[in-house]
Design an enzyme around this catalytic site. Structure first.
Site, PDB file in Angstrom:
ATOM      1  CB  ALA A  81      66.161  34.082  -0.959  1.00 21.45           C
ATOM      2  N   GLY A  82      64.998  35.888  -3.492  1.00 15.02           N
ATOM      3  CA  GLY A  82      65.169  36.942  -4.252  1.00 15.02           C
ATOM      4  C   GLY A  82      64.810  36.761  -5.678  1.00 15.02           C
ATOM      5  CB  THR A 105      64.093  38.381   1.908  1.00 10.83           C
ATOM      6  OG1 THR A 105      65.164  37.686   1.649  1.00 10.83           O
ATOM      7  CG2 THR A 105      63.594  38.786   3.161  1.00 10.83           C
ATOM      8  CG  MET A 132      66.159  44.120  -5.609  1.00 16.77           C
ATOM      9  SD  MET A 132      65.313  44.716  -6.849  1.00 16.77           S
ATOM     10  CE  MET A 132      63.741  44.064  -6.717  1.00 16.77           C
ATOM     11  N   GLY A 133      66.206  45.994  -1.595  1.00 11.97           N
ATOM     12  CA  GLY A 133      65.537  46.484  -0.294  1.00 11.97           C
ATOM     13  C   GLY A 133      64.525  45.874   0.145  1.00 11.97           C
ATOM     14  CG  ASN A 191      68.342  38.142   4.201  1.00  6.82           C
ATOM     15  OD1 ASN A 191      69.583  38.363   4.524  1.00  6.82           O
ATOM     16  ND2 ASN A 191      67.835  38.343   3.272  1.00  6.82           N
ATOM     17  CB  SER A 194      69.971  41.933   2.885  1.00  9.46           C
ATOM     18  OG  SER A 194      69.955  42.753   1.606  1.00  9.46           O
ATOM     19  N   GLY A 312      77.982  32.773  -7.243  1.00 13.40           N
ATOM     20  CA  GLY A 312      78.921  32.468  -8.093  1.00 13.40           C
ATOM     21  C   GLY A 312      78.822  31.035  -8.814  1.00 13.40           C
TER      22      GLY A 312
END
Length: 365
Positions: A81-82, A105, A132-133, A191, A194, A312
């Site tokens: 995601a993102g 998201t 990002m928010g 989520n 975050s 990672g």
């Protein structure tokens, strides 16, 4: 390198990306991301380019289907995601060899996210920091795109509360998103972890998480029909007692799996000048914390809750380590920034088919 196999074209997506990465890295990180997303969206809309992408991405990679969450994944490598919050490039991304795509998201209403700059490359550390928010266009445009989604890849959507929604009303946002997306997705990811949405991580506590997940499970039952899996994405910064509590609550409230893990607020020994930027850290420094979270979640659930590993994973060795730690699937994001889309094929060529078969067998026991 994958391009060295006999009878295979010398050109590979990995080599191509390595040649253009210096140009992309001259751009602001967010601008470069938007450019690549736009190009993928354009390619996904043109059948000849889709075919070219599929051929370049699949050459040499063997089929490695994985049965998990009641779904059949073409292979264990997915997109985190993102990367494509609004589903604009899902047709192009589906051509790159992924077994699944996690969009979002997404929030109920459009929101701009935090002020720019809000993504920082840390090349000395093979890492990113983002704050990002949750910038996105809202759920309605995403639902319209999902009605024309690619059918040959598993698609999940990561859901979050709006920035102006108080924590005590957070469940209303998640329920709205569940009901809007349910007919169009293969799974949903909740989520609550975050670090870039104020107060969001408080939803990982026993009472608030339990109330939220109980409401989501009840709403899913009311919708009836096909039972869409719901997973919960956790932070790597939870202590062992907090992680144990979260895993217990997830299992008690009918959830189907865990995504381990989100970005971290920790700052290990970093070398980049951007190391003190606020936001969530991803990439190579997250490798060990993510592996710890995977192992712990698998142990705590007794293997009953499948785990999707993200964080990672920048090489085939990283992907193998996550699968050997107990993960059923892996997801990429920061690895794509540093290695490009050829990383998907590199991982699939390096993984032995029996590793996918073992994962599948464990999940069907």
């Amino acid at each position: 390198r994958s391009g060295s196999h006999q009878g295979q074209s010398a050109w590979t997506p990995l080599q191509f990306y390595e040649s253009i990465r210096p140009l992309l890295f001259k751009l602001d990180a967010e601008r470069a991301h938007k450019l690549t997303l736009r190009l993928l969206a354009m390619a996904g809309g043109l059948p000849p380019l889709r075919l070219l992408l599929k051929r370049a991405s699949s050459a040499g990679a063997q089929s490695q289907p994985v049965e998990v969450l009641g779904l059949t994944f073409a292979n264990p490598v997915g997109l985190a995601a993102g990367y494509d919050k609004d589903g604009r490039a899902m047709h192009g991304l589906a051509c790159l060899g992924f077994g699944h795509l996690e969009l979002g998201t997404v929030t109920p209403q459009p929101q701009a996210g935090n002020a720019r700059p809000r993504i920082f490359r840390l090349p000395e550390d093979e890492a990113l920091i983002n704050r990002m928010g949750f910038p996105n266009r809202g759920v309605a445009p995403l639902v319209r795109r999902l009605q024309r989604r690619p059918k040959d890849v598993v698609i999940g959507v990561n859901i979050g509360k709006g920035v102006t929604t108080p924590l005590e009303a957070a469940a209303e946002d998640y329920l709205l998103l569940l009901r809007a997306l349910y007919p169009y997705v293969d799974y949903l990811a909740v989520n609550v972890s975050s670090p870039n949405a104020p107060g969001l991580r408080e939803l990982q506590g026993r009472t608030q998480l339990g109330n939220l997940l109980q409401a989501l499970d009840a709403a899913r039952a009311e919708l009836g029909g096909r039972r869409t899996p719901i997973l919960v994405k956790l932070a790597p910064d939870l202590s062992d007692p907090q992680l144990a509590e979260a895993v217990q609550v997830i299992g008690e409230n009918g959830m189907d799996g865990i995504i381990a893990s989100n970005t971290t607020t920790a700052r290990p020994a970093l070398r980049s000048p951007h190391r003190d930027q606020s936001g969530g850290l991803s990439g190579a420094p997250l490798r060990e914390p993510a592996l710890r979270a995977i192992r712990t979640c698998c142990e705590l659930s007794g293997g009953r809750l499948p785990v999707i590993a993200t964080g990672g994973i920048l090489s085939a060795a990283d992907a193998r380590a996550a699968l050997q730690a107990g993960a059923s699937l892996v997801q990429l994001y920061t690895g794509l920034v540093y290695r490009g889309p050829g990383l998907v094929r590199e991982i699939l060529e390096a993984l032995e088919p029996r590793e996918a078969a073992i994962t599948s067998a464990l999940q069907t026991q």
